[in-house]
Design an enzyme around this catalytic site. Structure first.
Site, PDB file in Angstrom:
ATOM      1  N   ASP A 297       3.407   2.420  -7.231  1.00  0.00           N
ATOM      2  CA  ASP A 297       4.714   1.828  -7.002  1.00  0.00           C
ATOM      3  C   ASP A 297       5.382   2.641  -5.890  1.00  0.00           C
ATOM      4  OD1 ASP A 297       7.021   0.270  -9.323  1.00  0.00           O
ATOM      5  OD2 ASP A 297       7.002   0.337  -7.149  1.00  0.00           O
TER       6      ASP A 297
HETATM    7  C1  GLC Z   1       9.726  -1.496  -6.409  1.00  0.00           C
HETATM    8  C2  GLC Z   1       9.243  -2.067  -7.726  1.00  0.00           C
HETATM    9  C3  GLC Z   1       7.938  -2.789  -7.623  1.00  0.00           C
HETATM   10  C4  GLC Z   1       7.818  -3.437  -6.260  1.00  0.00           C
HETATM   11  C5  GLC Z   1       7.732  -2.318  -5.237  1.00  0.00           C
HETATM   12  C6  GLC Z   1       7.648  -2.863  -3.800  1.00  0.00           C
HETATM   13  O1  GLC Z   1      10.308  -0.236  -6.601  1.00  0.00           O
HETATM   14  O2  GLC Z   1       9.178  -1.188  -8.845  1.00  0.00           O
HETATM   15  O3  GLC Z   1       7.905  -3.739  -8.699  1.00  0.00           O
HETATM   16  O4  GLC Z   1       6.659  -4.251  -6.198  1.00  0.00           O
HETATM   17  O5  GLC Z   1       8.821  -1.420  -5.321  1.00  0.00           O
HETATM   18  O6  GLC Z   1       8.844  -3.479  -3.445  1.00  0.00           O
END
Ligand code: GLC
Length: 747
Positions: A297
């Site tokens: 993440d």
């Molecule tokens: C965010 C989220 C995740 C998302 C990623 C990219 O913090 O937790 O669900 O896909 O970043 O935007």
């Protein structure tokens, strides 16, 4: 759950080409494949982006100030890094032209021509925005879930996107957690079916098709178990609960062929998922046979230092790669640290090659080596069909929670509309909307104007608008007695980093409803929100209450269709509505305890809340009534079969979702008082009956005993078939020791 489809992700021809590529790649090029970046702001400014990020992280600047800084600068897509093979993937770049421009550099100008992978959060639509996922889960319709994902995939693919960071399959039992909006609610049986349907919709049978995108099952794992419902907080849970509640949707997503998995920000029992070898290797790879790649993440690898699980960025990079984290979403830890770690022998070339192989495997699975550029184009007819599908989805996702008979309204009934949200089209798009546009969204006010029934509109009050007492007075004095009151939450009050302590209506919306009802108005409340809400006052003050959710581009049309009876409400809640915020986490499949909920003094309850939830899991009304009769249950090698007769006892044809639940009455570990084990939607004309047969599959009887063995124990099982977790016919069935043993052999 046995993995059937993951083998599709491994093709000998691809593996041979990958081996050949690995033999040619430099260390920098290998590390480049594991590095994902977003377009970063550039321009002459005094403070660097990294410093701005740190200022945001420690609260020295607000999100708004950070966003203003970013939006006020040009975007740097690091083209030279692409040319040198130092970037393998982008997030946040969209549009065929922008993607193809960067792809051309990678394919035509880099040494080995390895294509880029463009990823984006296409959570519930790209340009045509569907209801938020929690809303859509209330449709209990696997075909609908698959169709809306397929439409999102087609629109994203036309924008050059090859990969969506979806479906989010986190089970959520705590409505204070804002990200409950993004999943399929509290039940792992329904969540597993929804996860698989969404993966099928995004990827299709062949994810390399021009109009499909790779999926990403997230956030692995138990992100929804955040302590206190506070986002990013720790998840402390037994391994039994992890496997019985939070794992099934991931198993189902992988069985449906999910190409990637995103580990979660949180720690699980003290070890952040990003560096959690037990999760990423033992469960994900060895047990579930996952052969795609994992992507962290955002910045999560670097945050292992903040967790206190890594001494520094280099330690975090070493632990993450060793644990099985393949791609680094823009923390830069892999880019900055892996080369030194390899050269110091702290990670092996084999570990690095394993991660690179999996990333290249998925690029082959997407067909990027043969077709690196955007191929799908949308026609006007397709976009119109997408809008119609979004309207149908919004109707199917809505849940009628109360109706004293005032609904459906007769066509052309004049209504007075109140509530600021009624005229806030953009708020209907909900959380995780990136490219949906307010001006292309139908508000409830616009739809009622089209309907020709608007006797007047007075905002009066909103989630962020104080009560305007003059407007309220005008509303009360209006000659129009039927009031449609639109209340709820702003779109950014659910989703990421949006946990709430108080999940009643924000602001003075309750006061508005109370004043209108006490003035003798007929109040039809339409709720636009991203989570279950503790709204006893709104329920009491409403003649009817329609849970519309943040319903997407066609929210207004769906509201009008439902209020005037063109569409029949058929949604059923997939997450429990508590009476009060303090009851969270509240969910239907809980253990009984030795002193279960009862009016008696010494029982497990809150003195300041009723015994039952405001609205139970599986509940929802429609414009007719149904009667259940003659439940018959039997058990054989295929499972436990339940047959029940359902009759439409009302005046209108309608869809009913017949729900089948089980309870293992006595077991070596106490089992939930109910567990969903099957459901079927039927359409019945007035007076029509249907004999519905459902089967509890052996898989659903299994659980983990105190020694972490997966077991199915003989004994009596309560079977319930009916309209919700709180309403159904019951019968007990005995499963013999032989049959239990046979079931266990089957799963
Ligand atoms: C965010 C989220 C995740 C998302 C990623 C990219 O913090 O937790 O669900 O896909 O970043 O935007």
């Amino acid at each position: 759950m046995e993995i059937k489809k993951q083998a599709d992700l491994i093709r000998p021809a691809w593996e041979e080409r990958i081996t050949e590529l690995l033999g040619k790649m430099t260390l920098d090029e290998k590390i480049g494949q594991l590095h994902q970046v977003g377009p970063s702001p550039v321009g002459g400014f005094a403070v660097s982006l990294e410093e701005h990020r740190q200022m945001l992280a420690d609260g020295r600047i607000t999100q708004e100030e950070f966003d203003a800084f970013c939006s006020g600068t040009a975007r740097d897509t690091q083209e030279q890094d692409v040319r040198e093979g130092h970037i393998g993937s982008f997030l946040g770049v969209s549009g065929a032209e922008a993607c193809d421009h960067l792809q051309h550099i990678a394919v035509e100008e880099s040494r080995l021509g390895i294509p880029l992978l463009f990823g984006l959060d296409v959570i519930h639509g790209q340009h045509t925005i569907f209801p938020i996922p929690l809303a859509e889960s209330c449709a209990w319709d696997e075909a609908l879930w698959e169709k809306s994902a397929a439409i999102a995939a087609a629109e994203a693919a036309a924008d050059g996107i090859a990969w969506t960071f979806a479906p989010m399959v986190d089970i959520a039992r705590d409505a204070r957690w804002g990200r409950i909006a993004e999943g399929a609610g509290e039940d792992s049986y329904l969540g597993a079916r929804c996860a698989a349907a969404r993966v099928r919709g995004f990827q299709g049978e062949d994810p390399s098709a021009p109009d499909r995108v790779l999926s990403c099952a997230k956030h692995f794992i138990a992100y929804g178990a955040a302590c206190g419902g506070r986002d990013y907080n720790n998840a402390d849970l037994s391994e039994q609960t992890l496997r019985e509640v939070y794992l099934p949707p991931f198993s189902a997503a992988l069985a449906a062929g999910a190409a990637t998995v995103m580990p979660s920000f949180n720690d699980v029992n003290g070890v952040p998922s990003s560096v959690n070898t037990f999760l990423l290797r033992q469960i994900l790879r060895e047990e579930l046979g996952f052969s795609g790649f994992t992507v962290s993440d955002a910045n999560a690898i670097a945050e292992c230092v903040i967790h206190g699980a890594a001494a520094d960025r280099r330690d975090a990079a070493k632990q993450a790669l060793a644990a099985g984290m393949d791609m680094d979403m823009y923390s830069g830890c892999y880019r900055d640290e892996l080369k030194a770690l390899i050269e110091a022998g702290q990670i092996t070339t084999a570990q690095l090659d394993e991660a690179v192989r999996r990333v290249l495997r998925i690029k082959f699975a997407k067909g990027l080596f043969d077709h690196p550029y955007t191929r799908h184009r949308l026609t006007a007819a397709e976009l119109a069909a997408h809008r119609a599908a979004a309207r149908d989805a919004a109707c199917a996702s809505a849940v009628l929670l109360k109706n004293d008979g005032v609904l459906p309204l007769l066509l052309k009934t004049p209504v007075l509309l109140v509530g600021k949200l009624a005229d806030c089209a953009g708020e209907m798009l909900g959380t995780w909307n990136i490219y949906g546009r307010a001006e292309e969204t139908v508000s409830i006010k616009a739809a009622l104007e089209e309907e020709g029934v608007l006797a007047g509109y007075l905002p009066c009050c909103g989630p962020d608008m104080p009560l305007d007492r003059d407007e309220l007075t005008q509303a009360i004095r209006s000659e129009t007695n039927t009031v449609i009151a639109v209340v709820g939450e702003l779109a950014d009050h659910s989703g990421e980093a949006s946990s709430l302590c108080d999940i009643d209506l924000p602001g003075e919306q309750n006061e508005m409803l109370t004043a209108l009802r006490q003035a003798g108005k007929t109040v039809i409340t339409v709720l636009c929100n991203g989570r279950p809400m503790a709204i006893p006052n709104a329920v009491e003050r409403s003649n009817a209450l329609l849970e519309l959710w943040h319903a997407g581009s066609e929210a207004g049309h769906a509201a009008a269709d439902l209020l005037f009876g063109r569409a029949m409400p058929a949604g059923r809640l997939t997450a429990t509505f508590p009476y009060r915020s303090g009851e969270c986490p509240l969910y239907y499949d809980h253990p009984n305890t030795g002193r279960p909920l009862s009016p008696g003094r010494f029982s497990s309850k809150y003195l300041d809340a009723p015994l039952e939830p405001l609205f139970p899991f599986g509940s929802g009304l429609t414009y007719t009534t149904f009667a259940y009769d003659d439940l018959q249950c039997t058990a054989d090698r295929q499972g436990i079969h339940a047959a029940v007769t359902v009759k439409n006892t009302g005046e209108r044809a309608a869809k009913e979702t017949v729900q089948l639940y089980i309870r293992d009455l006595v077991a070596s570990r106490v089992r939930p008082v109910l567990q969903l084990a099957g459901f079927r939607q039927i359409l019945l004309a007035p007076g029509q009956t249907e004999r519905v047969c459902l089967t509890v599959e052996p898989e659903r009887l299994a659980f983990y005993d105190t020694r972490m063995r997966r077991v199915i124990e003989p004994g009596d099982f309560l079977i319930q078939a009916g309209q919700s977790s709180a309403d159904g016919l019951q019968q007990t069935v005995t499963v013999s020791a032989d049959l239990a043993a046979d079931y266990l052999r089957q799963i």
